[in-house]
Design a protein around this motif. Structure first.
Motif, PDB file in Angstrom:
ATOM      1  N   VAL A  22       1.015  -1.543  -0.336  1.00 22.78           N
ATOM      2  CA  VAL A  22      -0.037   0.248  -0.147  1.00 22.78           C
ATOM      3  C   VAL A  22       0.574   1.171   0.234  1.00 22.78           C
ATOM      4  O   VAL A  22       0.738   2.706  -0.777  1.00 22.78           O
ATOM      5  CB  VAL A  22      -0.484   0.242   1.097  1.00 22.78           C
ATOM      6  CG1 VAL A  22      -1.813   1.319   1.412  1.00 22.78           C
ATOM      7  CG2 VAL A  22      -2.445  -1.454   0.814  1.00 22.78           C
ATOM      8  N   TYR A  23       1.692   1.757   1.020  1.00 21.65           N
ATOM      9  CA  TYR A  23       2.826   2.349   0.779  1.00 21.65           C
ATOM     10  C   TYR A  23       3.645   2.700  -0.269  1.00 21.65           C
ATOM     11  O   TYR A  23       3.232   3.579  -1.078  1.00 21.65           O
ATOM     12  CB  TYR A  23       4.435   2.345   2.187  1.00 21.65           C
ATOM     13  CG  TYR A  23       4.880   3.106   1.958  1.00 21.65           C
ATOM     14  CD1 TYR A  23       5.281   5.070   2.423  1.00 21.65           C
ATOM     15  CD2 TYR A  23       6.378   3.106   1.470  1.00 21.65           C
ATOM     16  CE1 TYR A  23       5.657   5.805   2.032  1.00 21.65           C
ATOM     17  CE2 TYR A  23       7.399   3.825   1.399  1.00 21.65           C
ATOM     18  CZ  TYR A  23       6.737   5.293   1.432  1.00 21.65           C
ATOM     19  OH  TYR A  23       7.708   5.605   1.940  1.00 21.65           O
ATOM     20  N   GLY A  24       3.888   1.175  -0.854  1.00 21.97           N
ATOM     21  CA  GLY A  24       4.735   1.114  -2.250  1.00 21.97           C
ATOM     22  C   GLY A  24       3.251   1.971  -3.615  1.00 21.97           C
ATOM     23  O   GLY A  24       4.448   2.795  -4.402  1.00 21.97           O
ATOM     24  N   LEU A  25       2.825   1.759  -3.377  1.00 24.53           N
ATOM     25  CA  LEU A  25       1.841   2.527  -4.563  1.00 24.53           C
ATOM     26  C   LEU A  25       1.085   3.830  -4.121  1.00 24.53           C
ATOM     27  O   LEU A  25       1.576   4.419  -5.285  1.00 24.53           O
ATOM     28  CB  LEU A  25       0.249   1.711  -4.859  1.00 24.53           C
ATOM     29  CG  LEU A  25      -1.249   2.370  -5.343  1.00 24.53           C
ATOM     30  CD1 LEU A  25      -0.585   1.733  -6.527  1.00 24.53           C
ATOM     31  CD2 LEU A  25      -2.507   1.667  -4.310  1.00 24.53           C
ATOM     32  N   LEU A  26       0.553   4.114  -3.141  1.00 17.09           N
ATOM     33  CA  LEU A  26       1.136   5.600  -2.776  1.00 17.09           C
ATOM     34  C   LEU A  26       1.779   6.421  -2.768  1.00 17.09           C
ATOM     35  O   LEU A  26       2.187   7.334  -3.352  1.00 17.09           O
ATOM     36  CB  LEU A  26       0.565   5.580  -1.288  1.00 17.09           C
ATOM     37  CG  LEU A  26      -1.190   5.027  -0.415  1.00 17.09           C
ATOM     38  CD1 LEU A  26      -1.317   4.321   0.810  1.00 17.09           C
ATOM     39  CD2 LEU A  26      -2.034   5.553  -1.405  1.00 17.09           C
ATOM     40  N   VAL A  27       3.167   5.606  -2.863  1.00 17.60           N
ATOM     41  CA  VAL A  27       3.997   7.018  -3.319  1.00 17.60           C
ATOM     42  C   VAL A  27       4.271   7.178  -4.472  1.00 17.60           C
ATOM     43  O   VAL A  27       4.355   8.129  -5.072  1.00 17.60           O
ATOM     44  CB  VAL A  27       5.653   6.242  -2.553  1.00 17.60           C
ATOM     45  CG1 VAL A  27       6.308   5.893  -3.517  1.00 17.60           C
ATOM     46  CG2 VAL A  27       7.242   7.559  -1.419  1.00 17.60           C
ATOM     47  N   ARG A  28       4.204   6.109  -4.979  1.00 17.39           N
ATOM     48  CA  ARG A  28       4.280   6.464  -6.337  1.00 17.39           C
ATOM     49  C   ARG A  28       3.158   7.041  -7.253  1.00 17.39           C
ATOM     50  O   ARG A  28       2.991   7.851  -8.063  1.00 17.39           O
ATOM     51  CB  ARG A  28       4.015   5.196  -7.694  1.00 17.39           C
ATOM     52  CG  ARG A  28       5.450   4.059  -7.385  1.00 17.39           C
ATOM     53  CD  ARG A  28       5.717   2.780  -7.297  1.00 17.39           C
ATOM     54  NE  ARG A  28       6.862   2.262  -8.246  1.00 17.39           N
ATOM     55  CZ  ARG A  28       7.493   2.317  -6.181  1.00 17.39           C
ATOM     56  NH1 ARG A  28       6.896   1.969  -5.162  1.00 17.39           N
ATOM     57  NH2 ARG A  28       8.751   1.558  -6.684  1.00 17.39           N
ATOM     58  N   LEU A  29       1.321   7.160  -6.634  1.00 19.81           N
ATOM     59  CA  LEU A  29       0.748   7.777  -6.517  1.00 19.81           C
ATOM     60  C   LEU A  29       0.864   9.746  -6.567  1.00 19.81           C
ATOM     61  O   LEU A  29      -0.360  10.230  -7.472  1.00 19.81           O
ATOM     62  CB  LEU A  29      -0.890   7.684  -6.480  1.00 19.81           C
ATOM     63  CG  LEU A  29      -0.927   5.909  -6.590  1.00 19.81           C
ATOM     64  CD1 LEU A  29      -2.457   5.170  -6.080  1.00 19.81           C
ATOM     65  CD2 LEU A  29      -1.942   6.304  -8.010  1.00 19.81           C
ATOM     66  N   VAL A  30       1.303   9.128  -5.489  1.00 26.28           N
ATOM     67  CA  VAL A  30       1.289  11.118  -4.998  1.00 26.28           C
ATOM     68  C   VAL A  30       2.464  11.365  -4.945  1.00 26.28           C
ATOM     69  O   VAL A  30       2.859  13.389  -5.000  1.00 26.28           O
ATOM     70  CB  VAL A  30       0.714  11.272  -3.098  1.00 26.28           C
ATOM     71  CG1 VAL A  30      -0.635  10.822  -3.090  1.00 26.28           C
ATOM     72  CG2 VAL A  30       1.889  10.428  -2.447  1.00 26.28           C
ATOM     73  N   GLY A  31       4.280  10.308  -4.943  1.00 27.75           N
ATOM     74  CA  GLY A  31       4.919  11.307  -5.099  1.00 27.75           C
ATOM     75  C   GLY A  31       5.639  11.705  -4.031  1.00 27.75           C
ATOM     76  O   GLY A  31       7.246  13.084  -4.734  1.00 27.75           O
ATOM     77  N   ARG A  32       5.088  11.743  -2.887  1.00 24.63           N
ATOM     78  CA  ARG A  32       5.839  12.387  -1.602  1.00 24.63           C
ATOM     79  C   ARG A  32       6.463  11.506  -0.688  1.00 24.63           C
ATOM     80  O   ARG A  32       4.642  10.827  -0.634  1.00 24.63           O
ATOM     81  CB  ARG A  32       5.399  13.887  -1.362  1.00 24.63           C
ATOM     82  CG  ARG A  32       5.146  14.736  -1.830  1.00 24.63           C
ATOM     83  CD  ARG A  32       4.822  16.285  -1.705  1.00 24.63           C
ATOM     84  NE  ARG A  32       5.053  15.814  -0.479  1.00 24.63           N
ATOM     85  CZ  ARG A  32       4.483  16.900   0.939  1.00 24.63           C
ATOM     86  NH1 ARG A  32       3.708  17.797   0.166  1.00 24.63           N
ATOM     87  NH2 ARG A  32       4.583  16.846   1.881  1.00 24.63           N
ATOM     88  N   PRO A  33       7.067  10.759  -0.338  1.00 28.41           N
ATOM     89  CA  PRO A  33       7.023   9.563   0.881  1.00 28.41           C
ATOM     90  C   PRO A  33       5.880   9.984   2.138  1.00 28.41           C
ATOM     91  O   PRO A  33       5.627   8.975   2.195  1.00 28.41           O
ATOM     92  CB  PRO A  33       8.502   9.286   1.001  1.00 28.41           C
ATOM     93  CG  PRO A  33       8.995   9.969  -0.356  1.00 28.41           C
ATOM     94  CD  PRO A  33       8.131  10.514  -0.825  1.00 28.41           C
ATOM     95  N   ASP A  34       6.322  11.437   2.465  1.00 28.67           N
ATOM     96  CA  ASP A  34       5.730  11.925   3.447  1.00 28.67           C
ATOM     97  C   ASP A  34       4.267  11.416   3.584  1.00 28.67           C
ATOM     98  O   ASP A  34       3.198  10.866   4.806  1.00 28.67           O
ATOM     99  CB  ASP A  34       5.794  13.160   4.146  1.00 28.67           C
ATOM    100  CG  ASP A  34       6.009  14.333   2.811  1.00 28.67           C
ATOM    101  OD1 ASP A  34       6.082  13.833   1.930  1.00 28.67           O
ATOM    102  OD2 ASP A  34       5.309  14.825   3.230  1.00 28.67           O
ATOM    103  N   VAL A  35       3.781  11.855   2.331  1.00 32.15           N
ATOM    104  CA  VAL A  35       2.028  11.990   2.502  1.00 32.15           C
ATOM    105  C   VAL A  35       2.040  10.476   2.063  1.00 32.15           C
ATOM    106  O   VAL A  35       0.749   9.978   2.914  1.00 32.15           O
ATOM    107  CB  VAL A  35       1.599  12.806   1.212  1.00 32.15           C
ATOM    108  CG1 VAL A  35       0.453  13.155   0.865  1.00 32.15           C
ATOM    109  CG2 VAL A  35       2.396  14.228   1.520  1.00 32.15           C
TER     110      VAL A  35
END
Length: 176
Positions: A22-35
């Motif tokens: 989930v984190y990997g998908l989200l980091v690629r979607l939003v482009g920001r690891p903190d978000v």
């Protein structure tokens, strides 16, 4: 990896097994690891709170990814002018380290290729990027992606086909 939680008590463990994907998908979607970290935590919290709404006839992975994708879409809509950046190298907990027998030159080339692909993905429309990331990063079947996005299967297939074509225009095959 379990697809369906058997009992309410097992949900926490099941959810945590999905957290890195989930984190990997989200980091690629939003482009920001903190978000992405915040959105991943919110995804897990919402999934836990909504366990009673989960229908066992669907795949648990698709249900979790749907929650994550919806949260990412909401975040992106609230911040339309905020530039999206490529994830920092090393921010992906699932990124595999180079094999010990890999030469430093090969590792550098693989890193450069990955950066080109990440930059090309960032140029795709969000809906197309979501489909590709769920298919190739999340290892989901197209029918599960359709369930997770709430779109018809034909639309998901068309998005995937179009997105792969766009990636081919952005990055010629001889550059990969």
């Amino acid at each position: 990896m379990a697809e369906k939680p058997g009992e309410h008590e097992d949900l926490s463990q099941t959810l945590m097994s999905f957290a890195p994907r989930v984190y990997g998908l989200l980091v690629r979607l939003v482009g920001r690891p903190d978000v992405a970290e915040d959105l991943m935590q919110e995804t897990m919290l919402r999934a836990f709170r909504s366990l009673d709404t989960y229908r066992p006839e669907g795949k648990f992975r698709a249900w979790i990814f749907r929650i994550a994708v919806n949260l990412a879409r909401d975040w992106i809509r609230r911040r339309p002018r905020e530039p999206s950046s490529s994830p920092d190298e090393g921010s992906d907990p699932l990124a595999s380290a180079p094999a010990p027998e890999t030469s430093p030159e090969a590792a550098i080339m693989r890193g450069e290729r990955a950066a080109r692909v990440e930059a090309a993905l960032a140029r795709l429309p969000l809906a197309d990027r979501e489909v590709l990331l769920m298919r190739y990063y999340g290892e989901m079947a197209f029918k599960d992606i359709a369930h997770a996005t709430g779109e018809p299967l034909g639309t998901v297939l068309a998005r995937a086909h179009r997105a792969i074509g766009k990636l081919g225009e952005i990055i010629p095959e001889d550059e990969l």
